[in-house]
Design a protein around this motif. Structure first.
Motif, PDB file in Angstrom:
ATOM      1  N   THR A  62       0.833  -1.200   0.000  1.00  0.00           N
ATOM      2  CA  THR A  62       0.000   0.000   0.000  1.00  0.00           C
ATOM      3  C   THR A  62       0.868   1.250   0.000  1.00  0.00           C
ATOM      4  O   THR A  62       1.810   1.362   0.786  1.00  0.00           O
ATOM      5  N   ARG A  63       0.557   2.171  -0.883  1.00  0.00           N
ATOM      6  CA  ARG A  63       1.273   3.442  -1.050  1.00  0.00           C
ATOM      7  C   ARG A  63       2.646   3.239  -1.684  1.00  0.00           C
ATOM      8  O   ARG A  63       3.016   3.969  -2.601  1.00  0.00           O
ATOM      9  N   GLN A  75      -9.021   5.777  -1.706  1.00  0.00           N
ATOM     10  CA  GLN A  75      -8.207   6.004  -2.898  1.00  0.00           C
ATOM     11  C   GLN A  75      -7.024   5.046  -2.936  1.00  0.00           C
ATOM     12  O   GLN A  75      -6.717   4.466  -3.981  1.00  0.00           O
ATOM     13  N   GLU A  76      -6.358   4.866  -1.797  1.00  0.00           N
ATOM     14  CA  GLU A  76      -5.215   3.957  -1.785  1.00  0.00           C
ATOM     15  C   GLU A  76      -5.658   2.504  -1.937  1.00  0.00           C
ATOM     16  O   GLU A  76      -4.924   1.688  -2.510  1.00  0.00           O
ATOM     17  N   ALA A  77      -6.845   2.168  -1.460  1.00  0.00           N
ATOM     18  CA  ALA A  77      -7.365   0.818  -1.689  1.00  0.00           C
ATOM     19  C   ALA A  77      -7.592   0.583  -3.179  1.00  0.00           C
ATOM     20  O   ALA A  77      -7.284  -0.503  -3.707  1.00  0.00           O
ATOM     21  N   MET A  78      -8.127   1.590  -3.878  1.00  0.00           N
ATOM     22  CA  MET A  78      -8.309   1.463  -5.324  1.00  0.00           C
ATOM     23  C   MET A  78      -6.962   1.364  -6.034  1.00  0.00           C
ATOM     24  O   MET A  78      -6.823   0.629  -7.020  1.00  0.00           O
ATOM     25  N   GLN A 126     -18.028   0.794  -2.803  1.00  0.00           N
ATOM     26  CA  GLN A 126     -17.964  -0.130  -1.666  1.00  0.00           C
ATOM     27  C   GLN A 126     -16.833   0.253  -0.722  1.00  0.00           C
ATOM     28  O   GLN A 126     -16.999   0.255   0.504  1.00  0.00           O
ATOM     29  N   LEU A 127     -15.681   0.574  -1.292  1.00  0.00           N
ATOM     30  CA  LEU A 127     -14.534   0.912  -0.447  1.00  0.00           C
ATOM     31  C   LEU A 127     -14.764   2.214   0.307  1.00  0.00           C
ATOM     32  O   LEU A 127     -14.365   2.345   1.468  1.00  0.00           O
TER      33      LEU A 127
END
Length: 352
Positions: A32-33, A197-200, A338-339
């Motif tokens: 992540t990131r 946004q980071e999940a996407m 959803q996120l």
């Protein structure tokens, strides 16, 4: 400035776990990131998560598929994790776990009482249910386990058709359903504890969500390192903030102070694309974000990113993304929504 605090994610290691799921969580959370920054030439970025494999005593063990796992720490040294995740347990459906897994259950309850979010993936719900925390809650697990879980834990409402259930006090209970649904749990954790946004971004880097779409649709059009040429790099920074402008290439040429042909040659050598192509990529990447997160009409999105001709925008988007704008919205909009919902505090359970 001081470094932001990372969320500690304790991944429960047992001989019944599969190494693929256990380390799948490690890979997604640790990426992540970091990976998005690497792909876009940004400064090195640390993940907002610290995933740790945790066991009773911290000793190496052999996972159910024969892989030797070396844990990061033990229950005694990991007393206040932010998140605890029980990955899959290859235990027989209907098996009573209370005696065999008493140290794990005690540790889970201790983490819960300290404020941790508890998660389970697939058959890991057997152990989570054994804590009693699922009494009166919605839940999910692998389809082969739910009937027997309903028999053994009748106060829990089991939903084998659900890919993900988020429920409990402060929505601190999160469960993924059958098989590879675990990746949705990982994305939900990223959305909750980092940002939607980071999940996407993680979903797009790893092509998570569907197998019937070209990988091109997931790609970031603005990937690539910043140019080493300082003139071109300065123009890249300006373009990232002003790509909506009229005649952006002419303004870039003027900013560079170079003859037009010289500037275009240097820009193409430094970035691998012409200045006009680069502006198009910036505009299309922003249009992806708007398609994922808003209900704006396609024509309005075209105008928002700098195109007055919506039909040209549609053709260009399809050529570069391998989907039409409306098809992209249908594919990625629901996941983004959803996120965002999973990241928003609510008293109501969440499902997908």
């Amino acid at each position: 400035m001081p470094k932001a605090r990372r969320s500690t994610v304790a991944l429960l290691g047992t001989p019944a776990a599969s190494a693929g799921t256990l380390y799948g969580f490690v890979d997604l959370l640790a990426s992540t990131r970091r990976d998005w920054q690497i792909l876009h030439g940004g400064a090195p970025a640390e993940s907002p998560f610290e995933p740790l494999v945790v066991t009773r005593d911290g000793s190496p063990f052999t996972a159910m598929n024969g892989v030797v796992v070396t844990p990061d720490t033990s229950f005694e040294r990991c007393t206040r994790p932010d998140i605890v995740c029980i990955t899959d347990l290859m235990e027989e459906p209907g098996l009573h776990l209370a005696e065999r897994y008493k140290p794990e259950i005690d540790w889970l309850l201790q983490a819960w009482n300290s404020g941790a979010t508890l998660c389970s993936a697939c058959s890991g719900a057997m152990l989570l249910a054994s804590t009693g925390l699922l009494d009166g809650q919605e839940a999910t697990s692998h389809w082969a386990y739910c009937d027997l879980l309903a028999r053994d834990f009748p106060r829990t409402r089991w939903n084998p058709e659900r890919m993900l259930v988020v429920t409990g006090q402060d929505r601190r209970l999160m469960m993924a359903g059958s098989g590879t649904a675990w990746y949705m749990l990982a994305l939900a954790l990223i959305a909750r504890f980092a940002s939607p946004q980071e999940a996407m971004q993680v979903a797009r880097v790893n092509l998570l969500g569907s197998s019937d779409v070209s990988a091109i649709a997931y790609a970031s059009l603005t990937r690539g390192a910043r140019a080493a040429d300082p003139v071109v790099e300065r123009c890249q920074v300006w373009a990232a903030l002003n790509y909506r402008s009229d005649s952006p290439v002419a303004r870039l040429v003027a900013m560079s102070g170079l003859p037009e042909r010289t500037f275009k040659r240097r820009f193409t050598e430094a970035t691998g694309m012409s200045p006009l192509e680069y502006v198009h990529m910036l505009r299309l990447e922003e249009s992806k974000q708007l398609l994922e997160t808003t209900e704006l009409p396609i024509e309005a999105i075209a105008t928002e990113v700098g195109y007055q001709d919506a039909s040209f925008f549609n053709r260009l988007f399809r050529r570069k993304v391998a989907l039409s704008p409306s098809a992209y919205r249908r594919r990625f909009g629901p996941l983004s929504q959803q996120l965002r919902e999973l990241a928003t505090p609510s008293a109501e359970p969440a499902y997908c």
